[in-house]
Motif scaffolding. Structure first.
Motif, PDB file in Angstrom:
ATOM      1  N   VAL A 110      37.546  15.891  52.983  1.00  0.00           N
ATOM      2  CA  VAL A 110      36.781  15.829  51.725  1.00  0.00           C
ATOM      3  C   VAL A 110      37.230  16.863  50.864  1.00  0.00           C
ATOM      4  N   GLY A 111      37.899  16.288  49.594  1.00  0.00           N
ATOM      5  CA  GLY A 111      38.491  17.237  48.537  1.00  0.00           C
ATOM      6  C   GLY A 111      37.220  17.194  47.717  1.00  0.00           C
ATOM      7  N   THR A 112      37.707  18.396  46.694  1.00  0.00           N
ATOM      8  CA  THR A 112      36.707  18.753  45.582  1.00  0.00           C
ATOM      9  C   THR A 112      36.459  17.630  44.713  1.00  0.00           C
ATOM     10  N   SER A 113      36.801  16.689  44.713  1.00  0.00           N
ATOM     11  CA  SER A 113      36.553  15.683  43.729  1.00  0.00           C
ATOM     12  C   SER A 113      35.446  14.503  44.575  1.00  0.00           C
ATOM     13  N   GLN A 114      35.212  14.753  45.796  1.00  0.00           N
ATOM     14  CA  GLN A 114      34.568  14.083  46.675  1.00  0.00           C
ATOM     15  C   GLN A 114      33.209  14.675  47.049  1.00  0.00           C
ATOM     16  N   SER A 115      32.464  13.882  47.799  1.00  0.00           N
ATOM     17  CA  SER A 115      31.263  14.310  48.239  1.00  0.00           C
ATOM     18  C   SER A 115      30.828  14.582  49.653  1.00  0.00           C
ATOM     19  N   ILE A 116      30.470  15.650  50.017  1.00  0.00           N
ATOM     20  CA  ILE A 116      30.283  16.074  51.451  1.00  0.00           C
ATOM     21  C   ILE A 116      29.221  15.125  52.021  1.00  0.00           C
ATOM     22  N   GLN A 117      28.100  14.650  51.134  1.00  0.00           N
ATOM     23  CA  GLN A 117      27.253  14.000  51.722  1.00  0.00           C
ATOM     24  C   GLN A 117      27.653  12.377  51.736  1.00  0.00           C
ATOM     25  N   ALA A 118      28.542  12.055  51.074  1.00  0.00           N
ATOM     26  CA  ALA A 118      28.899  10.639  51.596  1.00  0.00           C
ATOM     27  C   ALA A 118      29.972  10.683  52.918  1.00  0.00           C
ATOM     28  N   ALA A 119      30.396  11.790  52.731  1.00  0.00           N
ATOM     29  CA  ALA A 119      31.219  11.768  54.506  1.00  0.00           C
ATOM     30  C   ALA A 119      30.227  11.817  55.540  1.00  0.00           C
ATOM     31  N   ILE A 120      29.164  12.500  55.341  1.00  0.00           N
ATOM     32  CA  ILE A 120      28.078  12.664  56.426  1.00  0.00           C
ATOM     33  C   ILE A 120      27.264  11.114  56.339  1.00  0.00           C
ATOM     34  N   ASN A 121      27.091  10.566  55.415  1.00  0.00           N
ATOM     35  CA  ASN A 121      26.584   9.314  55.446  1.00  0.00           C
ATOM     36  C   ASN A 121      27.401   8.248  56.024  1.00  0.00           C
ATOM     37  N   SER A 122      28.748   8.508  56.035  1.00  0.00           N
ATOM     38  CA  SER A 122      29.659   7.663  56.719  1.00  0.00           C
ATOM     39  C   SER A 122      29.623   7.762  58.408  1.00  0.00           C
ATOM     40  N   VAL A 123      28.777   8.899  58.911  1.00  0.00           N
ATOM     41  CA  VAL A 123      29.031   9.038  60.215  1.00  0.00           C
ATOM     42  C   VAL A 123      27.988   8.111  61.023  1.00  0.00           C
ATOM     43  N   PRO A 124      28.266   6.993  62.079  1.00  0.00           N
ATOM     44  CA  PRO A 124      27.326   6.471  62.738  1.00  0.00           C
ATOM     45  C   PRO A 124      26.194   6.926  63.325  1.00  0.00           C
ATOM     46  N   SER A 125      25.059   6.414  62.808  1.00  0.00           N
ATOM     47  CA  SER A 125      23.856   6.839  63.527  1.00  0.00           C
ATOM     48  C   SER A 125      23.901   6.766  64.941  1.00  0.00           C
ATOM     49  N   ASN A 126      23.251   7.977  65.588  1.00  0.00           N
ATOM     50  CA  ASN A 126      22.966   8.289  66.964  1.00  0.00           C
ATOM     51  C   ASN A 126      24.626   8.570  67.572  1.00  0.00           C
ATOM     52  N   ASN A 127      25.329   8.944  66.782  1.00  0.00           N
ATOM     53  CA  ASN A 127      26.742   9.237  67.302  1.00  0.00           C
ATOM     54  C   ASN A 127      26.760   9.947  68.432  1.00  0.00           C
ATOM     55  N   LYS A 128      27.642   9.856  69.693  1.00  0.00           N
ATOM     56  CA  LYS A 128      27.754  10.733  70.591  1.00  0.00           C
ATOM     57  C   LYS A 128      29.090  11.494  70.810  1.00  0.00           C
ATOM     58  N   ASP A 129      29.842  11.249  69.778  1.00  0.00           N
ATOM     59  CA  ASP A 129      31.159  12.083  69.877  1.00  0.00           C
ATOM     60  C   ASP A 129      31.310  12.935  68.735  1.00  0.00           C
ATOM     61  N   TRP A 130      31.923  14.196  68.977  1.00  0.00           N
ATOM     62  CA  TRP A 130      32.031  15.088  67.879  1.00  0.00           C
ATOM     63  C   TRP A 130      33.099  14.383  66.712  1.00  0.00           C
ATOM     64  N   ILE A 131      32.360  14.435  65.565  1.00  0.00           N
ATOM     65  CA  ILE A 131      33.194  14.181  64.363  1.00  0.00           C
ATOM     66  C   ILE A 131      33.418  15.327  63.400  1.00  0.00           C
ATOM     67  N   CYS A 132      34.767  15.554  63.029  1.00  0.00           N
ATOM     68  CA  CYS A 132      34.712  16.785  62.058  1.00  0.00           C
ATOM     69  C   CYS A 132      34.953  16.261  60.567  1.00  0.00           C
ATOM     70  N   ILE A 133      34.136  16.723  59.726  1.00  0.00           N
ATOM     71  CA  ILE A 133      34.173  16.853  58.423  1.00  0.00           C
ATOM     72  C   ILE A 133      34.574  18.025  57.783  1.00  0.00           C
ATOM     73  N   SER A 134      36.236  17.898  57.338  1.00  0.00           N
ATOM     74  CA  SER A 134      36.895  19.066  56.864  1.00  0.00           C
ATOM     75  C   SER A 134      36.707  18.928  55.329  1.00  0.00           C
ATOM     76  N   VAL A 135      36.286  20.068  54.919  1.00  0.00           N
ATOM     77  CA  VAL A 135      35.820  20.249  53.486  1.00  0.00           C
ATOM     78  C   VAL A 135      36.907  21.426  52.824  1.00  0.00           C
ATOM     79  N   ALA A 136      37.593  20.545  51.803  1.00  0.00           N
ATOM     80  CA  ALA A 136      38.844  21.691  51.244  1.00  0.00           C
ATOM     81  C   ALA A 136      37.893  22.798  50.382  1.00  0.00           C
ATOM     82  N   ALA A 137      38.762  23.911  50.051  1.00  0.00           N
ATOM     83  CA  ALA A 137      38.262  25.026  49.332  1.00  0.00           C
ATOM     84  C   ALA A 137      37.682  24.469  47.978  1.00  0.00           C
TER      85      ALA A 137
END
Length: 325
Positions: A33-60
């Motif tokens: 996720v870059g500064t022109s993007q949304s952290i919430q949108a990235a979270i929303n993209s994670v499948p419900s009831n996911n069982k594997d770690w997914i990293c959302i890497s947020v830029a400075a």
């Protein structure tokens, strides 16, 4: 959803790759996720009831949005560029303490690193401001860890609501009840910064308000090897509920701590079940000669139990985080 399918999924303005991490996990999906993007949108993209770690890497950068990890989005590793480089800022003092937080983590198995969460309603504090409750973060999921993060506010900064939590090398700033809730948590090597003096140099604040409600609850806050400092004066805490449990252990207490140490929420409340204590603390604020009579002294066995990582983790969940902390 299988990992290879998720890695192939196209999400507008968000880049997906698979990277290897260092704690026995062979591969982990990463969403950038870059500064022109949304952290919430990235979270929303994670499948419900996911069982594997997914990293959302947020830029400075500064992300001006309200962020929620809902209960059906577990195993998210939210990774910033550093608590002094990546921040999430929102200003809200409306509704309840559950509605207003800049960041709400409701899911179990969440790991956050290198991000500061700010409720800008009362922050930065200044003389004459209109003070209201303004929560920066709410942590309500179980088995959640925060590493090298920041939480900035004035009144009720960090709602450590419920569940087992581990905060390490974090900075928590506020003036009134700014670590509060009914969580079962260890705060290890954290900076606890009192800022009530920014508004009123002669003001007195409260650091902790723990909400253990009955003798069968295992909850409590342990501040272990923390550094307590700031501007103004402050009580170590006040019991929010009759069985409130707070332990300061091997922490450095500056001269901002008032001699009494603790204060009751109301003058006539019973004190027999309140479990607040200080063990092996240092610094000019650690002098206990004038502490309130109802502060407890723990046995060696109790000190060992509450300060051990097993108090919050007797099943090994911290060892299963994506990185070692």
């Amino acid at each position: 959803m299988p990992r290879f399918l998720l890695c192939a999924l196209f999400i507008s303005a968000i880049l997906l790759t698979c990277n290897t991490f260092t704690n026995g996990i062979e591969a982990i999906t990463t969403i950038y996720v870059g500064t022109s993007q949304s952290i919430q949108a990235a979270i929303n993209s994670v499948p419900s009831n996911n069982k594997d770690w997914i990293c959302i890497s947020v830029a400075a950068g500064v992300y001006k949005e309200k962020v929620v990890i809902p209960a059906d989005k577990p195993f998210i590793y939210l990774k910033g560029a550093g608590k002094d480089k990546t921040s999430v800022v929102w200003s809200d003092s409306s509704g309840t303490i559950f509605d207003m937080p800049t960041f709400s983590s409701i899911a179990d198995n969440i790991f956050v690193q290198g991000i500061t969460f700010v409720n800008g309603y009362n922050y930065p504090p200044k003389p004459g401001m209109n003070i209201k409750v303004a929560v920066a973060a709410r942590i309500s999921g179980d088995q959640s860890a925060f590493y090298e993060c920041g939480f900035s506010g004035y009144q009720d900064t960090l709602l450590d609501d419920k569940g087992r939590h581990y905060f390490k090398l974090c900075t928590i700033e506020g003036a009134v009840d700014f670590i509060f809730g009914d969580g079962q948590s260890i705060y290890e090597k954290c900076d606890i910064s009192v800022n009530i003096g920014e508004v009123n140099p002669a003001g007195t604040g409260y650091i902790v308000a723990q909400a253990r409600k009955n003798k069968d609850e295992t909850s409590g806050f342990v501040l272990k090897e923390c550094n307590v400092y700031g501007k103004g004066r402050a009580f170590l805490g006040r019991p929010w509920y009759p069985y409130s449990r707070v332990i300061y252990y091997a922490s450095s207490l500056s001269n901002i701590i008032v001699p009494e140490g603790w204060q009751l929420w109301t003058a006539d409340e019973p004190t027999s079940d309140i479990a607040v204590s200080e063990e092996k603390c240092t610094g000019p604020g650690s002098d206990k000669s004038k502490r309130v009579a109802w502060e407890k002294t723990l046995t060696q066995e109790e000190v060992k139990y509450f300060t051990s990582i097993s108090y919050i983790d007797n099943v090994g969940w911290i060892g299963r985080l994506p990185i070692k902390i």
